[in-house]
Write an enzyme that holds these catalytic residues in place. Structure first.
Site, short mmCIF file in Angstrom:
data_model
loop_
_atom_site.label_atom_id
_atom_site.label_comp_id
_atom_site.label_asym_id
_atom_site.label_seq_id
_atom_site.Cartn_x
_atom_site.Cartn_y
_atom_site.Cartn_z
N MET A 30 62.88 2.48 -63.20
CA MET A 30 61.44 2.22 -63.23
C MET A 30 61.01 1.59 -61.90
O MET A 30 59.95 0.98 -61.81
CB MET A 30 61.10 1.28 -64.40
CG MET A 30 61.43 1.92 -65.76
SD MET A 30 60.50 1.25 -67.15
CE MET A 30 60.99 -0.46 -67.09
N GLY A 36 71.25 -3.89 -57.73
CA GLY A 36 71.79 -3.22 -58.92
C GLY A 36 71.46 -1.73 -58.92
O GLY A 36 72.32 -0.89 -59.20
N HIS A 37 70.20 -1.40 -58.59
CA HIS A 37 69.81 0.02 -58.53
C HIS A 37 70.57 0.73 -57.41
O HIS A 37 71.04 1.86 -57.57
CB HIS A 37 68.31 0.14 -58.21
CG HIS A 37 67.40 -0.36 -59.28
ND1 HIS A 37 66.66 -1.49 -59.13
CD2 HIS A 37 67.12 0.12 -60.52
CE1 HIS A 37 65.93 -1.69 -60.22
NE2 HIS A 37 66.20 -0.74 -61.09
N VAL A 176 75.28 -6.30 -61.59
CA VAL A 176 75.29 -6.87 -60.24
C VAL A 176 74.52 -8.19 -60.31
O VAL A 176 73.43 -8.26 -60.88
CB VAL A 176 74.62 -5.91 -59.23
CG1 VAL A 176 74.60 -6.52 -57.84
CG2 VAL A 176 75.35 -4.57 -59.21
O1 PAF Z 1 66.42 0.87 -67.47
C1 PAF Z 1 65.32 1.34 -67.10
O2 PAF Z 1 64.86 1.10 -65.99
C2 PAF Z 1 64.52 2.21 -68.07
O3 PAF Z 1 64.67 1.77 -69.38
C3 PAF Z 1 64.85 3.71 -67.95
C4 PAF Z 1 66.30 4.00 -68.34
C5 PAF Z 1 64.62 4.18 -66.53
C6 PAF Z 1 63.94 4.52 -68.87
O4 PAF Z 1 62.61 4.34 -68.57
#
Ligand code: PAF
Length: 281
Positions: A30, A36-37, A176
């Site tokens: 999102m 972490g991402h 993380v």
């Molecule tokens: O973890 C997230 O950021 C959200 O729940 C996801 C998996 C992108 C779904 O909108």
């Protein structure tokens, strides 16, 4: 790195990759990226030829009183960060693209979605599984990457993939953390200075739980109380839930046995943070 706003564009991009014999990895997000991402994207890049990052704040998974309107967003910064770790495409659809007028189909996993965040955020996981199923159908990845911080989400998505024979692999990567132990989250930016200083108590309470288990404690109510008391005695921290459950069925336990998760959600003012630790005995 290609930025795709429509389902048609990202389909064309991934179809080309597949025709060229390449594997496709999806990192659903999102946005408002943190380490972490980036860790998920780096891992996806190691395992797959082509990495698609979806960036969509999914309204369906927010309750009416939740932070959809305030959820932090910075599209240009996110694109620069995704590019810096080698993402090949960002899929950033608008609401009309994902849920056009007349939209009425939903995906729901029952059972394990009734616990933990499922009981304190009714409808949340129905929103998550619906959007993730749509992303899987749109991108058709070989592998999709999720973080262990949202442990229940990863378990629910794995169950959906298994139950509905979706034919891709879910890869879940460790949490993380900041240097002081706070789990990285896009929502950490909501914390004021004092809250930010006290928030690592979540991690410390989980470490104390882990240490107690290593010392031989198996009594679940006692272990649960230990975590809860440590958090509740911290000024400004309000426990939403603390649970110790079996993995992967999320059943209540009296005595620790096999693989178990201690999971918690705690409010600091309006900010709700989650964290967890898995132990095996
Ligand atoms: O973890 C997230 O950021 C959200 O729940 C996801 C998996 C992108 C779904 O909108």
């Amino acid at each position: 790195m290609q930025v795709c706003r429509t389902i048609g564009e990202i389909r064309e991009f991934t179809n080309k990759a597949r025709v060229a014999g390449k594997t496709v990895g999806l990192v659903p997000t999102m946005g408002y990226f943190h380490e972490g991402h980036l860790n998920l994207m780096r891992e996806a890049k190691k395992k797959c030829d082509v990495v698609v990052v979806s960036l969509y704040v999914n309204p369906l998974q927010f309750g009416p009183k939740e932070d959809l309107g305030e959820y932090p967003r910075d599209f240009d910064r996110d694109c620069a960060m995704a590019r810096s770790v080698g993402a090949d495409a960002v899929f950033a659809p608008g609401n009309d693209e994902m849920y056009p007028a007349g939209y009425s189909s939903f995906v729901e996993v029952t059972g394990i979605t009734g616990k933990l965040c499922g009981s304190s955020r009714p409808g949340h996981f129905r929103g998550v599984t619906t959007v993730v199923a749509k992303l899987f159908n749109i991108v058709r990845p070989d592998q999709a990457f999720f973080g262990q911080k949202d442990a229940q989400q990863a378990m629910v998505v794995e169950k959906m993939v298994r139950d509905l024979n979706m034919g891709l692999e879910i890869v879940t990567l460790p949490i993380v953390r900041e240097a002081d132990g706070l789990a990285m989250s896009s929502r950490n930016v909501y914390l004021d200075e004092e809250q930010r200083q006290t928030a690592p108590v979540l991690y410390h309470s989980l470490c104390a739980f882990r240490d107690a288990v290593a010392d031989g404690e198996r009594n679940v109510p006692k272990l649960r109380r230990g975590i809860e008391e440590m958090i509740s005695s911290t000024p400004g921290a309000k426990v939403d839930y603390v649970e110790i459950l079996s993995v992967p069925d999320l059943e209540l336990l009296d005595t620790l046995n096999g693989k178990c998760i201690a999971a918690l959600a705690v409010r600091f003012g309006k900010t709700r943070l989650i964290d967890n630790m898995v132990v095996e005995v």
